[in-house]
Design a protein around this motif. Structure first.
Motif, PDB file in Angstrom:
ATOM      1  N   ALA A 137       0.869  -1.194   0.000  1.00  0.00           N
ATOM      2  CA  ALA A 137       0.000   0.000   0.000  1.00  0.00           C
ATOM      3  C   ALA A 137       0.893   1.227   0.000  1.00  0.00           C
ATOM      4  CB  ALA A 137      -0.923  -0.012   1.211  1.00  0.00           C
ATOM      5  N   ILE A 138       0.827   2.005  -1.070  1.00  0.00           N
ATOM      6  CA  ILE A 138       1.712   3.172  -1.216  1.00  0.00           C
ATOM      7  C   ILE A 138       1.232   4.334  -0.360  1.00  0.00           C
ATOM      8  CG2 ILE A 138       2.686   4.800  -2.877  1.00  0.00           C
ATOM      9  CD1 ILE A 138       2.335   2.636  -5.016  1.00  0.00           C
ATOM     10  N   ASN A 139      -0.069   4.568  -0.305  1.00  0.00           N
ATOM     11  CA  ASN A 139      -0.593   5.709   0.441  1.00  0.00           C
ATOM     12  C   ASN A 139      -1.721   5.244   1.374  1.00  0.00           C
ATOM     13  OD1 ASN A 139      -2.882   5.426  -1.293  1.00  0.00           O
ATOM     14  ND2 ASN A 139      -1.821   6.642  -2.855  1.00  0.00           N
ATOM     15  N   ALA A 140      -2.280   6.199   2.111  1.00  0.00           N
ATOM     16  CA  ALA A 140      -3.323   5.882   3.084  1.00  0.00           C
ATOM     17  C   ALA A 140      -4.595   5.383   2.416  1.00  0.00           C
ATOM     18  CB  ALA A 140      -3.633   7.118   3.935  1.00  0.00           C
ATOM     19  N   GLN A 141      -4.876   5.890   1.239  1.00  0.00           N
ATOM     20  CA  GLN A 141      -6.087   5.463   0.547  1.00  0.00           C
ATOM     21  C   GLN A 141      -5.999   3.987   0.165  1.00  0.00           C
ATOM     22  OE1 GLN A 141      -6.951   7.761  -2.929  1.00  0.00           O
ATOM     23  NE2 GLN A 141      -8.968   6.808  -3.281  1.00  0.00           N
ATOM     24  N   GLU A 142      -4.826   3.583  -0.373  1.00  0.00           N
ATOM     25  CA  GLU A 142      -4.652   2.172  -0.721  1.00  0.00           C
ATOM     26  C   GLU A 142      -4.675   1.290   0.527  1.00  0.00           C
ATOM     27  OE1 GLU A 142      -1.145   1.731  -3.005  1.00  0.00           O
ATOM     28  OE2 GLU A 142      -1.948   2.756  -4.791  1.00  0.00           O
ATOM     29  N   GLU A 143      -4.108   1.817   1.638  1.00  0.00           N
ATOM     30  CA  GLU A 143      -4.149   1.060   2.894  1.00  0.00           C
ATOM     31  C   GLU A 143      -5.586   0.853   3.367  1.00  0.00           C
ATOM     32  OE1 GLU A 143      -2.818  -0.999   6.248  1.00  0.00           O
ATOM     33  OE2 GLU A 143      -1.776  -0.425   4.396  1.00  0.00           O
ATOM     34  N   SER A 144      -6.404   1.898   3.219  1.00  0.00           N
ATOM     35  CA  SER A 144      -7.810   1.789   3.610  1.00  0.00           C
ATOM     36  C   SER A 144      -8.547   0.786   2.738  1.00  0.00           C
ATOM     37  CB  SER A 144      -8.482   3.166   3.509  1.00  0.00           C
ATOM     38  OG  SER A 144      -9.860   3.066   3.794  1.00  0.00           O
ATOM     39  N   HIS A 145      -8.261   0.817   1.430  1.00  0.00           N
ATOM     40  CA  HIS A 145      -8.885  -0.162   0.533  1.00  0.00           C
ATOM     41  C   HIS A 145      -8.466  -1.590   0.895  1.00  0.00           C
ATOM     42  CE1 HIS A 145     -10.960   2.648  -1.959  1.00  0.00           C
ATOM     43  NE2 HIS A 145      -9.848   3.232  -2.464  1.00  0.00           N
ATOM     44  N   ARG A 146      -7.196  -1.744   1.226  1.00  0.00           N
ATOM     45  CA  ARG A 146      -6.708  -3.084   1.571  1.00  0.00           C
ATOM     46  C   ARG A 146      -7.383  -3.590   2.850  1.00  0.00           C
ATOM     47  NH1 ARG A 146      -0.542  -4.027   3.237  1.00  0.00           N
ATOM     48  NH2 ARG A 146      -1.360  -2.915   5.052  1.00  0.00           N
ATOM     49  N   MET A 147      -7.485  -2.723   3.875  1.00  0.00           N
ATOM     50  CA  MET A 147      -8.126  -3.128   5.126  1.00  0.00           C
ATOM     51  C   MET A 147      -9.608  -3.465   4.908  1.00  0.00           C
ATOM     52  SD  MET A 147      -5.927  -3.238   7.570  1.00  0.00           S
ATOM     53  CE  MET A 147      -4.779  -3.904   6.367  1.00  0.00           C
ATOM     54  N   THR A 148     -10.245  -2.709   4.047  1.00  0.00           N
ATOM     55  CA  THR A 148     -11.659  -2.979   3.752  1.00  0.00           C
ATOM     56  C   THR A 148     -11.820  -4.329   3.066  1.00  0.00           C
ATOM     57  OG1 THR A 148     -12.078  -0.601   3.523  1.00  0.00           O
ATOM     58  CG2 THR A 148     -13.693  -2.113   2.565  1.00  0.00           C
ATOM     59  N   ALA A 149     -10.903  -4.624   2.130  1.00  0.00           N
ATOM     60  CA  ALA A 149     -10.964  -5.912   1.438  1.00  0.00           C
ATOM     61  C   ALA A 149     -10.721  -7.065   2.405  1.00  0.00           C
ATOM     62  CB  ALA A 149      -9.955  -5.938   0.298  1.00  0.00           C
ATOM     63  N   VAL A 150      -9.755  -6.882   3.319  1.00  0.00           N
ATOM     64  CA  VAL A 150      -9.474  -7.930   4.305  1.00  0.00           C
ATOM     65  C   VAL A 150     -10.677  -8.133   5.218  1.00  0.00           C
ATOM     66  CG1 VAL A 150      -8.030  -8.549   6.277  1.00  0.00           C
ATOM     67  CG2 VAL A 150      -6.977  -7.572   4.233  1.00  0.00           C
ATOM     68  N   ARG A 151     -11.298  -7.033   5.656  1.00  0.00           N
ATOM     69  CA  ARG A 151     -12.457  -7.129   6.548  1.00  0.00           C
ATOM     70  C   ARG A 151     -13.608  -7.882   5.868  1.00  0.00           C
ATOM     71  NH1 ARG A 151     -12.770  -2.200   7.797  1.00  0.00           N
ATOM     72  NH2 ARG A 151     -11.876  -2.345   9.897  1.00  0.00           N
ATOM     73  N   LYS A 152     -13.860  -7.622   4.605  1.00  0.00           N
ATOM     74  CA  LYS A 152     -14.945  -8.294   3.893  1.00  0.00           C
ATOM     75  C   LYS A 152     -14.700  -9.805   3.807  1.00  0.00           C
ATOM     76  CE  LYS A 152     -16.503  -4.448   0.976  1.00  0.00           C
ATOM     77  NZ  LYS A 152     -16.663  -3.958  -0.424  1.00  0.00           N
ATOM     78  N   VAL A 153     -13.456 -10.169   3.545  1.00  0.00           N
ATOM     79  CA  VAL A 153     -13.142 -11.597   3.467  1.00  0.00           C
ATOM     80  C   VAL A 153     -13.299 -12.252   4.828  1.00  0.00           C
ATOM     81  CG1 VAL A 153     -11.352 -13.287   2.923  1.00  0.00           C
ATOM     82  CG2 VAL A 153     -11.611 -11.254   1.501  1.00  0.00           C
ATOM     83  N   TYR A 154     -12.840 -11.572   5.896  1.00  0.00           N
ATOM     84  CA  TYR A 154     -13.013 -12.105   7.246  1.00  0.00           C
ATOM     85  C   TYR A 154     -14.493 -12.311   7.569  1.00  0.00           C
ATOM     86  CZ  TYR A 154      -8.406 -12.191   9.492  1.00  0.00           C
ATOM     87  OH  TYR A 154      -7.139 -12.525   9.886  1.00  0.00           O
ATOM     88  N   GLN A 155     -15.286 -11.325   7.246  1.00  0.00           N
ATOM     89  CA  GLN A 155     -16.708 -11.391   7.598  1.00  0.00           C
ATOM     90  C   GLN A 155     -17.433 -12.489   6.829  1.00  0.00           C
ATOM     91  OE1 GLN A 155     -17.988  -7.361   6.902  1.00  0.00           O
ATOM     92  NE2 GLN A 155     -17.148  -6.606   8.846  1.00  0.00           N
ATOM     93  N   LYS A 156     -16.964 -12.839   5.651  1.00  0.00           N
ATOM     94  CA  LYS A 156     -17.530 -13.989   4.940  1.00  0.00           C
ATOM     95  C   LYS A 156     -17.041 -15.304   5.540  1.00  0.00           C
ATOM     96  CE  LYS A 156     -18.082 -11.787   0.383  1.00  0.00           C
ATOM     97  NZ  LYS A 156     -17.653 -11.831  -1.046  1.00  0.00           N
TER      98      LYS A 156
END
Length: 741
Positions: A137-156
């Motif tokens: 993740a180069i910037n904070a926006q990409e970090e936020s997208h990555r965390m959101t993607a991880v959270r969605k996979v966890y919740q499934k």
């Protein structure tokens, strides 16, 4: 490797396992034909596919790997094979940068879409989460997208019942707490009930999953116990999932995805079971996926090309959706070249043509089918019935039956069907003519049912004179035609019952019917015995011609020997008849002591006593027949060996309880001498001494209470030491001691 020739031997599981193990140690060029042949026999074996693809991956043959995955992935929904696929994708895209990472992410999504709901998919979810966390993740926006993607996979993952659901929940809690404790509290409390529900479903589902052998190869059903147990285990699991244990919305795609996976996995192991294929296809059809159902039927016909059931089901689906030409091709494939087609195939195609193309098309095909050498009377009956019931054309139906009569006059079933058709037309004259023509052609043993139908017809349509006349003719025609003919040759009351009964209404009671049936059996048995007794040497006096006729008749129908059968009668005592000989044979093999004991038993009529209760009373009783008096005179029990009586009293034994004076049958083969007068006098003197004696502790009946029994034994011990009388053991234990004071 030679291809097995036998149909059953080619599915030899042990030989296939040995070949697969040998192929792993061979060069890829030599191993490829072995794997191809194994997969031709076991196309749903994920284990063989994985070994095959790993062999090509080891030599970096990427094109061959892609081709193999395209052939097996969607038909083998097993986690180890799919993890091998994702390993290959990550290896190929490892050095492609952002583009390769995106391709890998799509591959993970593709894999989880097919096998993510599997109970063993926990490692796949973990691997996907680890992959997402490793993305840069180069910037904070990409970090936020990555965390959101991880959270969605966890919740499934935490709401999917898998073996690793508890570990995934712990990882999810740690993940949310590492991001934001405040946000974590709300999310964890929101997903906690869903997680608990999924975990409960997992524990229940695991009971069914553990009964399945996931290493079993798909072979045709042979009826073995293991195969049947596996079929039952799969049926239980599918029934459990039909109950929607996770309470998912019926229209939810998640539910359909899981059942799709489960049914796909079931086909991997039940590949040769037509009912599993049919259930899978109809499940898709009921869900609205007609195209998918058609693909399943097409796959099923590749797996089971000889299954007519699946072909008819497939044609039915095509016809129901309006694809008439597609359905017609399926029917034509069942017929083949027409020469070897079965009568059922002809009949079903005629019905199909009548439904879809009209009367003329069906008539034209019937005219062609009747020329086939494989055409039987069933085709004539089916077409005539269709013409009469559907086309409302009785004349055509009558012509068809008449045409078939020239060819199938020797078939009693065809005659009966033709008679039923004429009965519907109320054409009594032609019915009588048909019966007369048939009875003049058929042999007596083949005309039993025709005569029966003729008799029933006259009972309905004829008068009393014609009814009695046909019955008399039937008796004369069937005399000597076997058991049915023998019974029909004699007039009895059952003829009256047959004439004056209607449907389930009878001119007599059920007891009368039972009585008549018993009398019939007795009459048959008596006739058979008389016939056998009339021949001095039984069947040895029969001439060769009669012997050959009997043997030729027995090849067609095998009748039981009713001469040795006994009619059941509740009032009949089996012990007084043939049972006595069997009882004597048993006594010959019994020990002498047991035989002597049984010989002294009285004959008792009435209910059978409970053996356990009788034995317990005997063990508690102290009145032994062999006890001596005070004088110590030996009794018959002492004079024998080890408690075996030397002599037995003569004369019949009577039962004091029942008052019966009937003698018990003395076992044959036993030499029992009557008791001498001297011993008999001693016995009477012993009885008088017993009556004069004062009642002691030993003469009292043994109490049944355990505490009183112990007191009684102590009293006996003291009494024995004082009087010095002989004791033959404790009535409680039943052991003979013979100790003296």
């Amino acid at each position: 490797m030679e291809k097995p020739s036998g149909g059953a031997d080619k599915y030899n599981v042990e030989a296939a396992e040995i070949l697969a193990n040998e192929a792993q140690h061979l060069p890829i060029a030599e191993a490829t034909p072995i794997y191809e042949q194994l997969l031709l026999l076991f196309p749903t074996s994920a284990k063989f596919w994985r070994q095959y693809v790993e062999a090509h991956m080891a030599v970096n043959n990427d094109e061959a790997v892609k081709q193999i995955f395209s052939r097996c992935l969607l038909n083998c929904l097993q986690i180890p094979l799919w993890r091998c696929y994702i390993r290959f994708i990550r290896k190929v895209n490892d050095k492609k940068g952002m583009e390769g990472q995106e391709e890998t992410r799509k591959a993970f999504d593709f894999m989880l879409n097919y096998v993510g709901a599997d109970i063993a998919s926990g490692p796949v979810w973990m691997e996907y989460i680890s992959f997402l966390k490793s993305l840069p993740a180069i910037n904070a926006q990409e970090e936020s997208h990555r965390m959101t993607a991880v959270r969605k996979v966890y919740q499934k993952a935490i709401v999917t019942p898998t073996h690793h659901i508890e570990q995934l929940w712990k990882d999810y809690e740690n993940f949310e707490n590492s991001v934001s404790r405040q946000l974590a509290k709300g999310l964890i409390s929101e997903y906690q009930p869903k997680y608990n529900s999924a975990r409960a479903v997992y524990r229940e589902r695991k009971k069914y999953v553990d009964e399945i052998d996931w290493n079993m190869l798909a072979v045709p059903p042979s009826g073995s116990c293991k195969e049947e147990m596996q079929w039952i285990a799969w049926k239980k699991l599918l029934s459990f999932e039909k109950g929607n244990p996770q309470r998912i919305d019926a229209a939810s795609s998640n539910k359909r995805v899981y059942i799709y996976i489960l049914r796909g996995e079931c086909l991997m192991y039940m590949y040769h079971y037509p009912d599993v294929w049919y259930d899978y296809a109809t499940w898709h059809a009921k869900g609205g996926s007609i195209d998918t159902a058609i693909k399943v039927f097409q796959r099923s016909l590749k797996a089971l090309p000889d299954s007519e059931m699946l072909r008819y089901a497939y044609a039915e689906l095509e016809e129901s959706r309006g694809a008439i030409q597609a359905a017609k091709k399926i029917y034509e494939s069942i017929l083949g070249d027409g020469v070897n087609a079965t009568s059922l195939a002809h009949i079903q195609f005629i019905r199909f043509l009548r439904r879809t193309e009209g009367v003329e098309a069906a008539r034209k095909y019937f005219l062609d089918a009747r020329k086939s050498p494989s055409c039987t009377y069933h085709v004539y009956v089916a077409y005539a019935t269709m013409a009469f019931c559907l086309d409302k054309d009785p004349k055509m139906a009558h012509n068809v039956f008449e045409a078939g009569l020239k060819r199938f006059m020797h078939e009693p079933v065809y005659i009966l069907e033709y008679a039923d058709f004429l009965t519907r037309l109320n054409d009594d004259q032609n019915i009588r003519a048909l019966f007369e023509r048939a009875l003049s052609t058929l042999k007596p043993e083949e005309s039993v049912e025709i005569w029966k139908k003729f008799t029933q017809f006259e009972q309905t349509y004829g008068d009393l004179a014609s009814m009695l006349k046909v019955e008399q003719r039937r008796k004369e025609a069937l005399f000597g035609a076997g058991e049915d003919g023998t019974a029909a040759s004699e007039s009895n009351l059952q003829d009256v019952v047959s004439r004056y009964s209607y449907m389930d209404l009878w001119p007599c009671t059920s007891n009368d019917l039972d009585h008549l049936s018993r009398q019939e059996w007795l009459s048959k048995s008596l006739n058979n015995k008389l016939e056998k007794s009339a021949l001095p040497n039984g069947m040895a006096r029969l001439d060769k011609a009669s012997t050959q006729s009997v043997s030729s008749t027995s090849t067609k129908v095998v009748y039981p020997d009713t001469s040795k059968m006994v009619v059941y009668d509740p009032k009949h005592n089996p012990a007084a008849g043939a049972g006595t000989n069997a009882f004597d044979e048993i006594l010959k093999a019994a020990p002498p002591a047991l035989v002597a004991f049984l010989a002294n038993l009285p004959a008792v009529e009435g209910p059978t006593p409970n053996v356990d209760i009788v034995l317990s009373i005997c063990l508690q009783s102290d009145q032994l027949p062999g006890q001596s008096g005070k004088g110590g005179n030996p009794t018959p029990l002492q004079s024998g060996k080890a408690g075996i009586p030397a002599q037995l009293p003569s004369g019949p034994a009577t039962s004091e309880l029942s008052g019966s004076s009937k003698p018990h049958p003395v076992p044959s083969g036993l030499s029992l001498k009557p008791t001498s007068n001297r011993n008999y006098g001693k016995r009477k003197e012993f009885d008088r001494q017993e009556d004069d004696d004062t009642t002691t502790v030993q003469s009292q009946p043994l109490p049944r209470d355990a505490f009183r029994i112990r007191q009684y034994q102590k009293a006996r011990a003291s009494s024995t030491s004082q009087t010095g009388s002989v004791s033959y053991g404790s009535g409680f234990s039943g052991d003979l001691s013979g100790s003296t004071g």
